[in-house]
Motif scaffolding. Structure first.
Motif, mmCIF file in Angstrom:
data_model
loop_
_atom_site.group_PDB
_atom_site.id
_atom_site.type_symbol
_atom_site.label_atom_id
_atom_site.label_comp_id
_atom_site.label_asym_id
_atom_site.label_seq_id
_atom_site.Cartn_x
_atom_site.Cartn_y
_atom_site.Cartn_z
ATOM 1 N N GLN A 41 -5.429 -0.547 4.112
ATOM 2 C CA GLN A 41 -4.219 -0.227 3.352
ATOM 3 C C GLN A 41 -2.976 -0.673 4.121
ATOM 4 O O GLN A 41 -2.048 -1.241 3.546
ATOM 5 C CB GLN A 41 -4.127 1.272 3.083
ATOM 6 C CG GLN A 41 -5.153 1.805 2.122
ATOM 7 C CD GLN A 41 -5.018 3.302 1.968
ATOM 8 O OE1 GLN A 41 -3.931 3.814 1.724
ATOM 9 N NE2 GLN A 41 -6.116 4.017 2.123
ATOM 10 N N LYS A 76 -11.897 0.809 -4.645
ATOM 11 C CA LYS A 76 -10.535 0.776 -5.207
ATOM 12 C C LYS A 76 -9.675 -0.237 -4.465
ATOM 13 O O LYS A 76 -9.033 -1.089 -5.086
ATOM 14 C CB LYS A 76 -9.899 2.168 -5.127
ATOM 15 C CG LYS A 76 -8.415 2.186 -5.496
ATOM 16 C CD LYS A 76 -7.790 3.551 -5.340
ATOM 17 C CE LYS A 76 -7.488 3.858 -3.898
ATOM 18 N NZ LYS A 76 -6.706 5.102 -3.719
ATOM 19 N N TRP A 77 -9.664 -0.159 -3.131
ATOM 20 C CA TRP A 77 -8.793 -1.053 -2.361
ATOM 21 C C TRP A 77 -9.275 -2.496 -2.393
ATOM 22 O O TRP A 77 -8.455 -3.420 -2.353
ATOM 23 C CB TRP A 77 -8.596 -0.524 -0.944
ATOM 24 C CG TRP A 77 -7.730 0.705 -0.967
ATOM 25 C CD1 TRP A 77 -8.117 1.995 -0.728
ATOM 26 C CD2 TRP A 77 -6.351 0.758 -1.313
ATOM 27 N NE1 TRP A 77 -7.049 2.838 -0.896
ATOM 28 C CE2 TRP A 77 -5.951 2.117 -1.252
ATOM 29 C CE3 TRP A 77 -5.402 -0.197 -1.660
ATOM 30 C CZ2 TRP A 77 -4.653 2.521 -1.528
ATOM 31 C CZ3 TRP A 77 -4.107 0.217 -1.932
ATOM 32 C CH2 TRP A 77 -3.744 1.558 -1.867
ATOM 33 N N GLU A 110 -5.908 10.666 -9.001
ATOM 34 C CA GLU A 110 -5.057 9.891 -8.097
ATOM 35 C C GLU A 110 -5.511 8.424 -8.032
ATOM 36 O O GLU A 110 -4.690 7.515 -7.981
ATOM 37 C CB GLU A 110 -5.061 10.515 -6.702
ATOM 38 C CG GLU A 110 -4.119 9.852 -5.736
ATOM 39 C CD GLU A 110 -2.662 9.994 -6.129
ATOM 40 O OE1 GLU A 110 -1.864 9.149 -5.691
ATOM 41 O OE2 GLU A 110 -2.305 10.919 -6.874
ATOM 42 N N THR A 111 -6.816 8.214 -8.055
ATOM 43 C CA THR A 111 -7.328 6.851 -8.046
ATOM 44 C C THR A 111 -6.925 6.118 -9.330
ATOM 45 O O THR A 111 -6.554 4.940 -9.281
ATOM 46 C CB THR A 111 -8.857 6.844 -7.850
ATOM 47 O OG1 THR A 111 -9.131 7.328 -6.524
ATOM 48 C CG2 THR A 111 -9.458 5.464 -8.022
ATOM 49 N N ARG A 113 -4.224 6.666 -11.051
ATOM 50 C CA ARG A 113 -2.799 6.369 -10.929
ATOM 51 C C ARG A 113 -2.565 5.172 -10.001
ATOM 52 O O ARG A 113 -1.747 4.306 -10.295
ATOM 53 C CB ARG A 113 -2.063 7.611 -10.417
ATOM 54 C CG ARG A 113 -0.573 7.410 -10.294
ATOM 55 C CD ARG A 113 0.175 8.691 -10.096
ATOM 56 N NE ARG A 113 -0.067 9.277 -8.791
ATOM 57 C CZ ARG A 113 0.621 10.302 -8.307
ATOM 58 N NH1 ARG A 113 1.582 10.854 -9.032
ATOM 59 N NH2 ARG A 113 0.364 10.790 -7.119
ATOM 60 N N GLU A 114 -3.296 5.107 -8.906
ATOM 61 C CA GLU A 114 -3.162 3.978 -7.979
ATOM 62 C C GLU A 114 -3.602 2.671 -8.646
ATOM 63 O O GLU A 114 -2.982 1.629 -8.441
ATOM 64 C CB GLU A 114 -3.986 4.223 -6.710
ATOM 65 C CG GLU A 114 -3.398 5.277 -5.808
ATOM 66 C CD GLU A 114 -2.170 4.782 -5.071
ATOM 67 O OE1 GLU A 114 -2.328 4.054 -4.074
ATOM 68 O OE2 GLU A 114 -1.058 5.132 -5.501
ATOM 69 N N CYS A 115 -4.664 2.734 -9.428
ATOM 70 C CA CYS A 115 -5.105 1.531 -10.157
ATOM 71 C C CYS A 115 -4.016 1.063 -11.114
ATOM 72 O O CYS A 115 -3.720 -0.136 -11.192
ATOM 73 C CB CYS A 115 -6.402 1.811 -10.916
ATOM 74 S SG CYS A 115 -7.865 1.926 -9.869
ATOM 75 N N TYR A 141 6.175 10.204 -4.531
ATOM 76 C CA TYR A 141 5.387 9.152 -5.176
ATOM 77 C C TYR A 141 6.310 8.188 -5.927
ATOM 78 O O TYR A 141 6.098 6.976 -5.909
ATOM 79 C CB TYR A 141 4.315 9.722 -6.106
ATOM 80 C CG TYR A 141 3.303 8.669 -6.478
ATOM 81 C CD1 TYR A 141 2.265 8.366 -5.614
ATOM 82 C CD2 TYR A 141 3.405 7.949 -7.657
ATOM 83 C CE1 TYR A 141 1.342 7.375 -5.920
ATOM 84 C CE2 TYR A 141 2.491 6.956 -7.977
ATOM 85 C CZ TYR A 141 1.461 6.677 -7.106
ATOM 86 O OH TYR A 141 0.557 5.692 -7.419
#
Length: 181
Positions: A41, A76-77, A110-111, A113-115, A141
Motif C-alpha cells: 500500500q 483487493k490491493w 470497507e473493502t 468502499r475501497e474498491c 476518510y
C-alpha cells in the motif's frame, strides 16, 4: 499500518525491514504476509506500482494457504494496483468486481468502499468519486479521498461541478476546504 495511512513512508519502511526479518526468523508467516501487503500500500501511495506488485506477489505466496481476510486484502490491493497501472482495463475491473463479490459475501463493507474509490480514480469517474466522498460521514476518510484523487491518480477536474450547477451551490472544492472563499 498507521504509518502508511499517515503517509509516513520512511518510518514505515524502516519498521517494515525490521519486522520482515523478525517474522521470517520466527516463522510467523501470517504476520509476514500482512506486513508485505501493508508495505505494498505504501508503495502504491508513493506511486511505485511495480514495487507494490512485487510486494503483493510475495504476500500472495506467503498467504497462499489462507482464505481469510488477509487473503482478501491482498486480492483487493492486487486488483487495485492493476486497475491503476492499466487505467481500468476490462480485466482489472473484472478483478475488482471479484473482490467486491468476496467482500459482499463476508460483509466487509470497507473493502467495497475501497474498491469503489480506486476504481473511480483509475477510470477518472468523477460521479463515482463523489459518491464515495459523500457516502461517508467520516472526515478522515473524506480527506483521504480528496488527497488520493489529487496525487497523480486523477486530476482536479473530478472535483469541478458540472456547468448546470446552481450559482448558489458551493463548489465541490469548497466543501473540501470550508475556509476557501
Amino acid at each position: 499500518a498507521a504509518l502508511v495511512l499517515a503517509f509516513d513512508f520512511p518510518k514505515a519502511r524502516n519498521l517494515f525491514q525490521k519486522l520482515d526479518m523478525e517474522t521470517q526468523a520466527s516463522g510467523n508467516q501470517l504476520l509476514r504476509g500482512n506486513i508485505h501487503e501493508i508495505m505494498a500500500q505504501a508503495s502504491l501511495y508513493a506511486g511505485d506500482l511495480s514495487e507494490a506488485f512485487r510486494l503483493l506477489q510475495l504476500a500472495e505466496a506467503i498467504l497462499a494457504q489462507t482464505e481469510n481476510f488477509d487473503r482478501l486484502f491482498v486480492d483487493k490491493w492486487l486488483a487495485i494496483t492493476s486497475a491503476l497501472k492499466d487505467k481500468a482495463s476490462p480485466s482489472s475491473v473484472e478483478a475488482i468486481e471479484k473482490v467486491r463479490q468476496k467482500a459482499r459475501e463476508r460483509h466487509h463493507w470497507e473493502t467495497l468502499r475501497e474498491c469503489d474509490l480506486f476504481e473511480a480514480i483509475a477510470r477518472g469517474d468523477g460521479k463515482r468519486l463523489r459518491r464515495v466522498y459523500f457516502g461517508t460521514w467520516f472526515p478522515a476518510y473524506r480527506a483521504r479521498v480528496a488527497f488520493l484523487s489529487k496525487q497523480g491518480f486523477t486530476g482536479e477536474e473530478f472535483f469541478d461541478d458540472p456547468p448546470e450547477a446552481a450559482a448558489d451551490t458551493p463548489r465541490f472544492s469548497q466543501l473540501l476546504d470550508p475556509l476557501q472563499t
